[in-house]
Design a protein around this motif. Sequence first.
Motif, PDB file in Angstrom:
ATOM      1  N   ALA A 227       0.913  -1.261   0.026  1.00 37.21           N
ATOM      2  CA  ALA A 227       0.208  -0.112   0.061  1.00 37.21           C
ATOM      3  C   ALA A 227       0.778   1.334   0.106  1.00 37.21           C
ATOM      4  O   ALA A 227       0.540   2.173  -0.683  1.00 37.21           O
ATOM      5  CB  ALA A 227      -1.091  -0.049   1.153  1.00 37.21           C
ATOM      6  N   ALA A 228       1.855   1.248   0.646  1.00 36.70           N
ATOM      7  CA  ALA A 228       2.639   2.333   0.758  1.00 36.70           C
ATOM      8  C   ALA A 228       3.457   2.552  -0.601  1.00 36.70           C
ATOM      9  O   ALA A 228       3.559   3.976  -1.070  1.00 36.70           O
ATOM     10  CB  ALA A 228       4.004   2.350   1.946  1.00 36.70           C
ATOM     11  N   GLN A 229       3.806   1.500  -1.040  1.00 38.23           N
ATOM     12  CA  GLN A 229       4.594   1.673  -2.583  1.00 38.23           C
ATOM     13  C   GLN A 229       3.663   2.037  -3.600  1.00 38.23           C
ATOM     14  O   GLN A 229       4.008   3.141  -4.497  1.00 38.23           O
ATOM     15  CB  GLN A 229       5.200   0.387  -2.813  1.00 38.23           C
ATOM     16  N   ALA A 230       2.430   1.554  -3.531  1.00 33.05           N
ATOM     17  CA  ALA A 230       1.322   1.988  -4.265  1.00 33.05           C
ATOM     18  C   ALA A 230       0.930   3.428  -4.134  1.00 33.05           C
ATOM     19  O   ALA A 230       0.766   4.416  -5.245  1.00 33.05           O
ATOM     20  CB  ALA A 230      -0.052   1.267  -4.200  1.00 33.05           C
ATOM     21  N   TRP A 231       1.049   3.790  -2.834  1.00 35.54           N
ATOM     22  CA  TRP A 231       0.641   5.380  -2.690  1.00 35.54           C
ATOM     23  C   TRP A 231       1.565   6.333  -3.355  1.00 35.54           C
ATOM     24  O   TRP A 231       1.436   7.325  -3.875  1.00 35.54           O
ATOM     25  CB  TRP A 231       0.714   5.571  -1.210  1.00 35.54           C
ATOM     26  N   VAL A 232       2.957   5.959  -3.131  1.00 33.01           N
ATOM     27  CA  VAL A 232       4.067   6.872  -3.627  1.00 33.01           C
ATOM     28  C   VAL A 232       4.154   6.735  -5.259  1.00 33.01           C
ATOM     29  O   VAL A 232       4.244   8.010  -5.802  1.00 33.01           O
ATOM     30  CB  VAL A 232       5.423   6.245  -3.248  1.00 33.01           C
ATOM     31  N   TRP A 233       3.827   5.826  -5.811  1.00 34.52           N
ATOM     32  CA  TRP A 233       3.725   5.876  -7.020  1.00 34.52           C
ATOM     33  C   TRP A 233       2.485   6.503  -7.784  1.00 34.52           C
ATOM     34  O   TRP A 233       2.527   7.294  -8.763  1.00 34.52           O
ATOM     35  CB  TRP A 233       3.691   4.439  -7.623  1.00 34.52           C
ATOM     36  N   TRP A 234       1.448   6.473  -7.059  1.00 31.03           N
ATOM     37  CA  TRP A 234       0.313   7.280  -7.277  1.00 31.03           C
ATOM     38  C   TRP A 234       0.405   8.828  -7.104  1.00 31.03           C
ATOM     39  O   TRP A 234       0.034   9.686  -7.881  1.00 31.03           O
ATOM     40  CB  TRP A 234      -0.855   6.692  -6.521  1.00 31.03           C
ATOM     41  N   THR A 235       1.060   9.042  -6.104  1.00 29.22           N
ATOM     42  CA  THR A 235       1.398  10.499  -5.746  1.00 29.22           C
ATOM     43  C   THR A 235       2.238  11.038  -6.754  1.00 29.22           C
ATOM     44  O   THR A 235       2.158  12.464  -7.121  1.00 29.22           O
ATOM     45  CB  THR A 235       1.915  10.774  -4.213  1.00 29.22           C
ATOM     46  N   PHE A 236       3.295  10.451  -7.110  1.00 29.45           N
ATOM     47  CA  PHE A 236       4.227  10.966  -8.191  1.00 29.45           C
ATOM     48  C   PHE A 236       3.947  10.220  -9.563  1.00 29.45           C
ATOM     49  O   PHE A 236       5.065  10.029 -10.383  1.00 29.45           O
ATOM     50  CB  PHE A 236       5.725  10.852  -7.415  1.00 29.45           C
ATOM     51  N   ARG A 237       2.758  10.116 -10.024  1.00 31.50           N
ATOM     52  CA  ARG A 237       2.810   9.411 -11.350  1.00 31.50           C
ATOM     53  C   ARG A 237       2.655  10.491 -12.263  1.00 31.50           C
ATOM     54  O   ARG A 237       2.919  10.088 -13.599  1.00 31.50           O
ATOM     55  CB  ARG A 237       1.208   8.867 -11.205  1.00 31.50           C
ATOM     56  N   HIS A 238       2.856  11.867 -12.051  1.00 31.54           N
ATOM     57  CA  HIS A 238       3.072  12.674 -13.143  1.00 31.54           C
ATOM     58  C   HIS A 238       4.517  13.115 -13.618  1.00 31.54           C
ATOM     59  O   HIS A 238       5.446  12.648 -12.925  1.00 31.54           O
ATOM     60  CB  HIS A 238       2.402  14.133 -12.672  1.00 31.54           C
ATOM     61  N   ARG A 239       4.678  13.314 -14.785  1.00 27.65           N
ATOM     62  CA  ARG A 239       6.129  13.667 -15.209  1.00 27.65           C
ATOM     63  C   ARG A 239       6.796  14.706 -14.535  1.00 27.65           C
ATOM     64  O   ARG A 239       6.151  15.735 -13.986  1.00 27.65           O
ATOM     65  CB  ARG A 239       6.092  13.931 -16.672  1.00 27.65           C
ATOM     66  N   VAL A 240       8.073  14.781 -14.338  1.00 32.75           N
ATOM     67  CA  VAL A 240       9.138  15.527 -13.818  1.00 32.75           C
ATOM     68  C   VAL A 240       8.708  16.938 -14.446  1.00 32.75           C
ATOM     69  O   VAL A 240       8.905  17.147 -15.655  1.00 32.75           O
ATOM     70  CB  VAL A 240      10.130  15.169 -13.590  1.00 32.75           C
ATOM     71  N   THR A 241       8.542  18.029 -13.501  1.00 34.48           N
ATOM     72  CA  THR A 241       8.637  19.303 -14.442  1.00 34.48           C
ATOM     73  C   THR A 241       9.797  20.105 -13.831  1.00 34.48           C
ATOM     74  O   THR A 241       9.640  21.369 -14.174  1.00 34.48           O
ATOM     75  CB  THR A 241       7.243  20.006 -13.844  1.00 34.48           C
ATOM     76  N   GLY A 242      10.502  19.829 -12.966  1.00 39.08           N
ATOM     77  CA  GLY A 242      11.659  20.610 -12.707  1.00 39.08           C
ATOM     78  C   GLY A 242      12.422  19.778 -11.461  1.00 39.08           C
ATOM     79  O   GLY A 242      12.113  18.526 -11.213  1.00 39.08           O
ATOM     80  N   PRO A 243      13.481  20.440 -10.915  1.00 44.12           N
ATOM     81  CA  PRO A 243      14.352  19.608  -9.892  1.00 44.12           C
ATOM     82  C   PRO A 243      13.803  19.341  -8.711  1.00 44.12           C
ATOM     83  O   PRO A 243      12.731  19.932  -8.127  1.00 44.12           O
ATOM     84  CB  PRO A 243      15.426  20.784  -9.665  1.00 44.12           C
TER      85      PRO A 243
END
Length: 246
Positions: A227-243
């Motif tokens: 669940a923790a791993q899935a939450w991290v992936w869902w939270t940061f699912r968008h492409r990187v927009t900066g440093p």
Amino acid sequence: MEIFILAFFTLGYLVLAGADIGVGMLLPYLGRSGGERREVIAAIAPFFLGNEVWLVATAGVLAGMFPELEAELLHGNYGPVVVLLVSWVVRDVGLWLRGRLPGERWRLCWDGAVVAGSWGLALSWGALLGHVLLGLSGPIAALPALVLSALFAVHGLAFATLRLRGELRRRAAVLSGGAGEARTYALTAGALMVIGVLAGTRLPLDAGPTASLLTPVILTLLPLLVAAQAWVWWTFRHRVTGPSYL
């Protein structure tokens, strides 16, 4: 059930951490300037610590549930294991320290540590799996180590294609052609899993006496980890927009 638990953590580590190892290996190619390298590192920044939990869990399962297997893996593999641990520390130190002081030379130095540590991790895992699968040791073990390192690098490129944008994404998509990056990531992940499963078939997977005590505890904690791993992936699912913070 004990074998399933070991396989779950081991394969999870290879797939998840294999991506940030591959990105670190190709950092000079993906990021041609200090700013670009910061953005490339931002692609793995939210994930790399969580991915390392899978390696810690694998080591814990080996020590607690398969002590004989742990001893066999370490026997004759002290060199690759030491390189793996040192590379792990060097890579992480590089990630944490690169942004702590201003100056291009400071960042360039620690970027070099990230690259060297990532290559060390890939090569040491290749040497270990080559020894398990093919019984190779010594100089000839460099061949499977290089092959697996190439697979880590391709897996990292596939992950970077999913995370980056613009010119950085174009560089990462050199193998996928700019389309089908999810399919490419699935293929490289599948290849790593196949290698892990084949290696597992060559190992004596006899659980120790403490396995029956540890299994209920691990099965209780397993959903929390997933669940923790899935939450991290869902939270940061968008492409990187900066440093990132690194």
